[in-house]
Design a protein around this motif. Structure first.
Motif, mmCIF file in Angstrom:
data_model
loop_
_atom_site.group_PDB
_atom_site.id
_atom_site.type_symbol
_atom_site.label_atom_id
_atom_site.label_comp_id
_atom_site.label_asym_id
_atom_site.label_seq_id
_atom_site.Cartn_x
_atom_site.Cartn_y
_atom_site.Cartn_z
ATOM 1 N N ILE A 101 0.823 -1.214 0.000
ATOM 2 C CA ILE A 101 0.000 0.000 0.000
ATOM 3 C C ILE A 101 0.855 1.262 0.000
ATOM 4 O O ILE A 101 0.605 2.186 -0.787
ATOM 5 N N THR A 102 1.862 1.307 0.848
ATOM 6 C CA THR A 102 2.635 2.544 0.999
ATOM 7 C C THR A 102 3.575 2.826 -0.180
ATOM 8 O O THR A 102 4.016 3.963 -0.350
ATOM 9 N N ASN A 103 3.882 1.816 -0.981
ATOM 10 C CA ASN A 103 4.712 2.037 -2.173
ATOM 11 C C ASN A 103 4.121 1.265 -3.347
ATOM 12 O O ASN A 103 4.805 0.511 -4.031
ATOM 13 N N PHE A 104 2.819 1.488 -3.565
ATOM 14 C CA PHE A 104 2.107 0.720 -4.580
ATOM 15 C C PHE A 104 2.660 0.947 -5.985
ATOM 16 O O PHE A 104 2.631 0.036 -6.821
ATOM 17 N N ALA A 105 3.162 2.133 -6.257
ATOM 18 C CA ALA A 105 3.694 2.423 -7.589
ATOM 19 C C ALA A 105 4.801 1.445 -7.965
ATOM 20 O O ALA A 105 4.861 0.953 -9.100
ATOM 21 N N THR A 106 5.663 1.133 -7.004
ATOM 22 C CA THR A 106 6.747 0.179 -7.254
ATOM 23 C C THR A 106 6.217 -1.250 -7.304
ATOM 24 O O THR A 106 6.587 -2.033 -8.192
ATOM 25 N N ILE A 107 5.350 -1.598 -6.357
ATOM 26 C CA ILE A 107 4.788 -2.943 -6.326
ATOM 27 C C ILE A 107 3.992 -3.228 -7.583
ATOM 28 O O ILE A 107 3.998 -4.357 -8.103
ATOM 29 N N LYS A 108 3.332 -2.216 -8.115
ATOM 30 C CA LYS A 108 2.522 -2.394 -9.331
ATOM 31 C C LYS A 108 3.378 -2.855 -10.513
ATOM 32 O O LYS A 108 2.924 -3.622 -11.365
ATOM 33 N N LYS A 109 4.628 -2.410 -10.536
ATOM 34 C CA LYS A 109 5.538 -2.844 -11.602
ATOM 35 C C LYS A 109 5.787 -4.351 -11.494
ATOM 36 O O LYS A 109 5.867 -5.046 -12.515
ATOM 37 N N ILE A 111 3.676 -6.476 -10.152
ATOM 38 C CA ILE A 111 2.410 -7.111 -10.541
ATOM 39 C C ILE A 111 2.302 -7.162 -12.059
ATOM 40 O O ILE A 111 1.893 -8.185 -12.629
ATOM 41 N N ASN A 112 2.672 -6.080 -12.725
ATOM 42 C CA ASN A 112 2.629 -6.056 -14.193
ATOM 43 C C ASN A 112 3.582 -7.095 -14.788
ATOM 44 O O ASN A 112 3.252 -7.749 -15.785
ATOM 45 N N TYR A 113 4.745 -7.231 -14.161
ATOM 46 C CA TYR A 113 5.720 -8.227 -14.624
ATOM 47 C C TYR A 113 5.162 -9.634 -14.448
ATOM 48 O O TYR A 113 5.308 -10.490 -15.337
ATOM 49 N N TYR A 114 4.520 -9.866 -13.320
ATOM 50 C CA TYR A 114 3.871 -11.158 -13.069
ATOM 51 C C TYR A 114 2.813 -11.451 -14.118
ATOM 52 O O TYR A 114 2.757 -12.555 -14.681
ATOM 53 N N ASN A 115 1.983 -10.473 -14.420
ATOM 54 C CA ASN A 115 0.946 -10.659 -15.436
ATOM 55 C C ASN A 115 1.552 -10.959 -16.804
ATOM 56 O O ASN A 115 1.023 -11.775 -17.569
ATOM 57 N N GLN A 116 2.677 -10.303 -17.102
ATOM 58 C CA GLN A 116 3.332 -10.547 -18.389
ATOM 59 C C GLN A 116 3.906 -11.962 -18.452
ATOM 60 O O GLN A 116 3.804 -12.641 -19.487
ATOM 61 N N LEU A 117 4.476 -12.426 -17.359
ATOM 62 C CA LEU A 117 4.997 -13.795 -17.326
ATOM 63 C C LEU A 117 3.875 -14.811 -17.539
ATOM 64 O O LEU A 117 4.064 -15.812 -18.242
ATOM 65 N N LEU A 141 7.861 -17.137 -11.705
ATOM 66 C CA LEU A 141 6.410 -17.009 -11.844
ATOM 67 C C LEU A 141 5.687 -17.597 -10.647
ATOM 68 O O LEU A 141 4.720 -17.024 -10.145
ATOM 69 N N SER A 142 6.177 -18.740 -10.170
ATOM 70 C CA SER A 142 5.547 -19.390 -9.022
ATOM 71 C C SER A 142 5.619 -18.508 -7.778
ATOM 72 O O SER A 142 4.634 -18.384 -7.034
ATOM 73 N N LYS A 143 6.751 -17.869 -7.555
ATOM 74 C CA LYS A 143 6.901 -16.985 -6.399
ATOM 75 C C LYS A 143 6.020 -15.751 -6.521
ATOM 76 O O LYS A 143 5.395 -15.310 -5.553
ATOM 77 N N LEU A 144 5.969 -15.195 -7.726
ATOM 78 C CA LEU A 144 5.138 -14.015 -7.955
ATOM 79 C C LEU A 144 3.653 -14.350 -7.813
ATOM 80 O O LEU A 144 2.872 -13.556 -7.284
ATOM 81 N N GLN A 145 3.283 -15.513 -8.272
ATOM 82 C CA GLN A 145 1.890 -15.940 -8.166
ATOM 83 C C GLN A 145 1.474 -16.065 -6.713
ATOM 84 O O GLN A 145 0.372 -15.659 -6.325
ATOM 85 N N LYS A 152 -3.710 -9.260 -8.862
ATOM 86 C CA LYS A 152 -3.178 -9.142 -10.225
ATOM 87 C C LYS A 152 -3.949 -8.148 -11.075
ATOM 88 O O LYS A 152 -3.407 -7.571 -12.022
ATOM 89 N N ASP A 153 -5.231 -7.934 -10.742
ATOM 90 C CA ASP A 153 -6.054 -6.997 -11.510
ATOM 91 C C ASP A 153 -6.290 -5.688 -10.769
ATOM 92 O O ASP A 153 -7.132 -4.882 -11.173
ATOM 93 N N MET A 154 -5.562 -5.455 -9.692
ATOM 94 C CA MET A 154 -5.736 -4.241 -8.891
ATOM 95 C C MET A 154 -4.921 -3.110 -9.513
ATOM 96 O O MET A 154 -3.705 -3.067 -9.408
ATOM 97 N N LYS A 155 -5.594 -2.191 -10.185
ATOM 98 C CA LYS A 155 -4.927 -1.117 -10.917
ATOM 99 C C LYS A 155 -4.590 0.082 -10.041
ATOM 100 O O LYS A 155 -3.742 0.900 -10.392
ATOM 101 N N LYS A 156 -5.285 0.208 -8.918
ATOM 102 C CA LYS A 156 -5.027 1.317 -8.012
ATOM 103 C C LYS A 156 -5.219 0.831 -6.578
ATOM 104 O O LYS A 156 -5.666 -0.292 -6.354
#
Length: 220
Positions: A101-109, A111-117, A141-145, A152-156
């Motif tokens: 939550i406190t650094n979602f901008a970085t975590i979102k990257k 999440i996006n990488y996980y979705n791409q994998l 991928l297993s660790k990210l999952q 994975k679909d949380m955009k904000k």
């Protein structure tokens, strides 16, 4: 009505807290007494807090607010996933990811990488790699999952954080408070009511009790 609900709560072990030596003075007003060395809740007060939480959740969700459910204790993981999926919200059922939550901008990257994998696995892109390279990607991928499948679909950032056992999920509550996110929690007798805006004092260890609370929250 309250008496009937209290009886159902008794039948589902909602009244059971922690051992008498493990408790928070902040929960004093919601504890009825001690039985067999264990704190038990005043279920009439639990009913009042449950009703308050239900009305707040109803108002917020009708306004289109999103919820992030958090329950990382082994006995709560499946319940959290089921509730989140049934209500089309997000969840964390494995270890809380620090700074989600406190650094979602970085975590979102991440999440996006996980979705791409996941996409690369589905469309066969990973099959173009060497066996060693593919193995590395699959392990990643297993660790990210494990960490991100529920978001994975949380955009904000979510509007609401809902945790099972506020003491156990203290870090999530702390981050949510810092992020000015509305906080809901189910609290055992070790809970801290100051960490939440809406809470229900109840048994946070028995899946039967937790499932009952969620059922009541879903019904009108």
């Amino acid at each position: 009505m309250a008496s009937a609900l209290v009886q159902s709560m008794l039948e589902n072990s909602v009244h059971i807290g922690h051992k008498r030596e493990y408790w928070s003075p902040k929960m004093r007003d919601y504890i009825y007494g001690i039985q067999n060395g264990v704190h038990v809740f005043d279920l009439y007060k639990t009913v009042d807090k449950l009703t308050e939480m239900k009305e707040a959740l109803k108002d917020l969700t009708h306004a289109g607010k999103t919820i992030l459910f958090v329950g990382t204790k082994v006995q709560t993981r499946n319940l959290v996933e089921v509730v989140a999926k049934e209500t089309w919200h997000f969840y964390v059922s494995s270890t809380w990811v620090p700074w989600l939550i406190t650094n979602f901008a970085t975590i979102k990257k991440r999440i996006n990488y996980y979705n791409q994998l996941e996409k690369d696995l589905e469309n066969g892109t990973l099959d173009t790699l060497t066996k060693k390279e593919k193995s590395v990607k699959l392990k990643e991928l297993s660790k990210l999952q494990e960490a991100y499948r529920g978001v994975k679909d949380m955009k904000k950032l979510p509007d609401i954080l809902f945790v099972i056992d506020g003491r156990y999920e203290d870090l999530a509550l702390t981050e949510a408070k810092s992020g000015k996110i509305t906080r809901f929690a189910l609290l055992g007798s070790t809970g801290d009511i100051d960490k939440t805006e809406y809470f229900v004092p109840c048994n946070v260890n028995f899946i039967k009790a937790l499932a009952f609370i969620f059922w009541e929250l879903k019904t009108s």
